[in-house]
Design an enzyme around this catalytic site. Structure first.
Site, PDB file in Angstrom:
ATOM      1  CB  THR A  94      -0.926   0.021   1.228  1.00  0.00           C
ATOM      2  OG1 THR A  94      -1.802  -1.109   1.174  1.00  0.00           O
ATOM      3  CG2 THR A  94      -1.766   1.295   1.253  1.00  0.00           C
ATOM      4  CE  LYS A 169      -5.628  -1.033   1.795  1.00  0.00           C
ATOM      5  NZ  LYS A 169      -4.342  -1.715   1.799  1.00  0.00           N
ATOM      6  CE  LYS A 244       2.179   2.264   4.027  1.00  0.00           C
ATOM      7  NZ  LYS A 244       2.232   0.881   3.525  1.00  0.00           N
TER       8      LYS A 244
END
Length: 294
Positions: A94, A169, A244
Site C-alpha cells: 500500500t 485502496k 500510515k
C-alpha cells in the site's frame, strides 16, 4: 504453473505466498528480516540469496513492502535489471498513488509489465485466501495477473489504469477509519447511557448504522467472537498501518484540493493512537483512546 518471486514475506506476504503454492505455482521468496525468512522456510517456501536472485528466473514478481520508497528503491537498485524481459511485476504494497505510477513507469521503461494491486482483508484474509485486490494497470496486464490474484483473494476489481488500484485502496481505508471511529464513539456513548454492548450491537448491526466496523471488527468484546476486541486487540490490522494509510489519504486529499474534513480528523486521531500504545494493537482498539478522552 507459473514461477513467482515473492518479495516481502511478513504477516501478509507469507500466507499469500503459501496460497500460491497451494494453487500449484512455483514460489521463490526473499525478505530482509531473519524472522520472516525462518517462518517462510518453515512453511516450505524456498528462499533466494537476494532479491535479484529471486526474480532472475521468475515469470511474475510480487512485492509486499512497508512503503513506497522501498518499492522504488528495490525496482531501481536490482529487481528490474535482474528480471527477464517482459516479467510481470505485481505491486501489492500500500503506497501513494504517485509512487505506484512511478514504479509503473520504471517497470515499463525497463521492458517489463506492471500492475498495482493493493489488498484489503488483513492477516485473516491473507491466510484464508479471501483478500480483496484493487488493481490498476492495462487490460492485458490485469488479465495476466488475474489467475494469481484469484489464488490469493476472493474479490478482484480492475479499477482502471496505473495507480488507480492504490487510489481505490486509499479511499476505502479512509472510509474504514472513519466508520471504525464512529462505531467506537457509539459504543462509548452507549456505555455511558447504560446500554449493554450486545443490545446496541443487535440494533445497529441490523439497522441503518450497519457496517463492517461493527459486524466484523466490533470494538468491544462479546458480540463478535472473532473480532480483535476478544483478543486484547491483537491485530488484525495494526493501528500503525492504519495511521500510515491515512497519511497516504492525507497526501491525496491535499494533492487534489479535496475538502475532506472527516478524513483529516481520522488521520489526526489515528496518528495519535499509533504514537501511543496503539501502534501494535488492532486499529479497532482506538475505542480505548476514545474512552479515555474525557
Amino acid at each position: 504453473m507459473t514461477r513467482v518471486a515473492f518479495l516481502g514475506l511478513g504477516h501478509m506476504g507469507l500466507p499469500m505466498a503459501v496460497n500460491l503454492v497451494k494453487a500449484g505455482h512455483e514460489v521463490h521468496g526473499f525478505d530482509l528480516v531473519p524472522a520472516a525468512i525462518n517462518a517462510a522456510t518453515a512453511a516450505g517456501i524456498p528462499i533466494a540469496s537476494s532479491g535479484a536472485d529471486a526474480v532472475a528466473e521468475a515469470d511474475v514478481v510480487i512485492t509486499m513492502f512497508p512503503a513506497g520508497r522501498h518499492v522504488i528503491a528495490a525496482y531501481q537498485d536490482e529487481l528490474l535489471a535482474a528480471a527477464k524481459p517482459g516479467t510481470l511485476f505485481i505491486e501489492s504494497s500500500t503506497i501513494a498513488v504517485d509512487e505506484a505510477r512511478t514504479a509503473h513507469e520504471l517497470a515499463i521503461a525497463a521492458g517489463h509489465r506492471n500492475v498495482d494491486a493493493p489488498v484489503s482483508g488483513g492477516v485473516v484474509g491473507a491466510e484464508n485466501g479471501t483478500l480483496a485486490f484493487m488493481v490498476g494497470g492495462s487490460d492485458a496486464d490485469f488479465a495476466a495477473a488475474l489467475p494469481l490474484l484469484e489464488a490469493m483473494g476472493k474479490r478482484i476489481v480492475h479499477c482502471g489504469g496505473p495507480g488507480l488500484g492504490q487510489a481505490a485502496k486509499v479511499c476505502n481505508n479512509m472510509v474504514l477509519a472513519i466508520s471504525q471511529i464512529a462505531v467506537a464513539e457509539a459504543f462509548v456513548l452507549g456505555e455511558r447511557l447504560g446500554l449493554e454492548h450486545q443490545a446496541l450491537f443487535d440494533v445497529v448491526s441490523q439497522a441503518s448504522g450497519q457496517c463492517w466496523a461493527i459486524t466484523t471488527n466490533c470494538p468491544v468484546p462479546g458480540p463478535v467472537p472473532t473480532s480483535p476486541a476478544n483478543r486484547d486487540y491483537q491485530p488484525g490490522f495494526a493501528g500503525a498501518l492504519m495511521a500510515k494509510d491515512l497519511g497516504l489519504a492525507l497526501q491525496a486529499i491535499e494533492g487534489t484540493g479535496t475538502d475532506a474534513k472527516m478524513g483529516r480528523l481520522a488521520q489526526e486521531l489515528y496518528a495519535a493512537f499509533a504514537a501511543g500504545e496503539g501502534g501494535h494493537r488492532d486499529f479497532s482498539g482506538i475505542i480505548t483512546d476514545i474512552r479515555d478522552a474525557d
